[in-house]
Motif scaffolding. Sequence first.
Motif, short mmCIF file in Angstrom:
data_model
loop_
_atom_site.label_atom_id
_atom_site.label_comp_id
_atom_site.label_asym_id
_atom_site.label_seq_id
_atom_site.Cartn_x
_atom_site.Cartn_y
_atom_site.Cartn_z
N ARG A 4 7.55 1.70 -6.57
CA ARG A 4 6.96 2.15 -5.30
C ARG A 4 7.01 3.67 -5.13
O ARG A 4 6.03 4.29 -4.74
CB ARG A 4 7.67 1.44 -4.15
N SER B 257 2.61 -1.07 3.48
CA SER B 257 3.10 -2.20 2.68
C SER B 257 2.63 -2.02 1.24
O SER B 257 1.72 -1.22 0.96
CB SER B 257 2.55 -3.52 3.23
N ASP B 258 3.20 -2.78 0.33
CA ASP B 258 2.77 -2.72 -1.06
C ASP B 258 1.30 -3.10 -1.20
O ASP B 258 0.56 -2.47 -1.96
CB ASP B 258 3.63 -3.63 -1.93
N THR C 133 -1.78 -0.69 -2.59
CA THR C 133 -2.72 -1.12 -3.63
C THR C 133 -4.16 -0.95 -3.15
O THR C 133 -5.03 -0.50 -3.91
CB THR C 133 -2.44 -2.58 -4.03
#
Length: 90
Positions: free
Chosen positions: A5, A40-41, A45
Amino acid sequence: MTEDRVTMIKRLRMRSMRRGIKEMDLILSAFAAAKLDGLSDADLTLYDALLTENDHDIYAWIGGQLAVPERYRTLMADISAVSEGVTRPA
């Protein structure tokens, strides 16, 4: 090898400030500085995918000249909110 991350955020920050047009450098750098750490991840993305789009298209989405693709609508609203005052008066 998967990217952690912290590395991803550093890469996205760099890609945000090294764009094809200066306006996008300003807008996306401001967004990256203000928001990337809190995304958030999945949103990171999605932002990574957005950065593969043409700068002129992204700028037209922000300015309302072109309709924002459905997948980017929420993200583009967040970017537009942060860009207020960066490229136009608040």
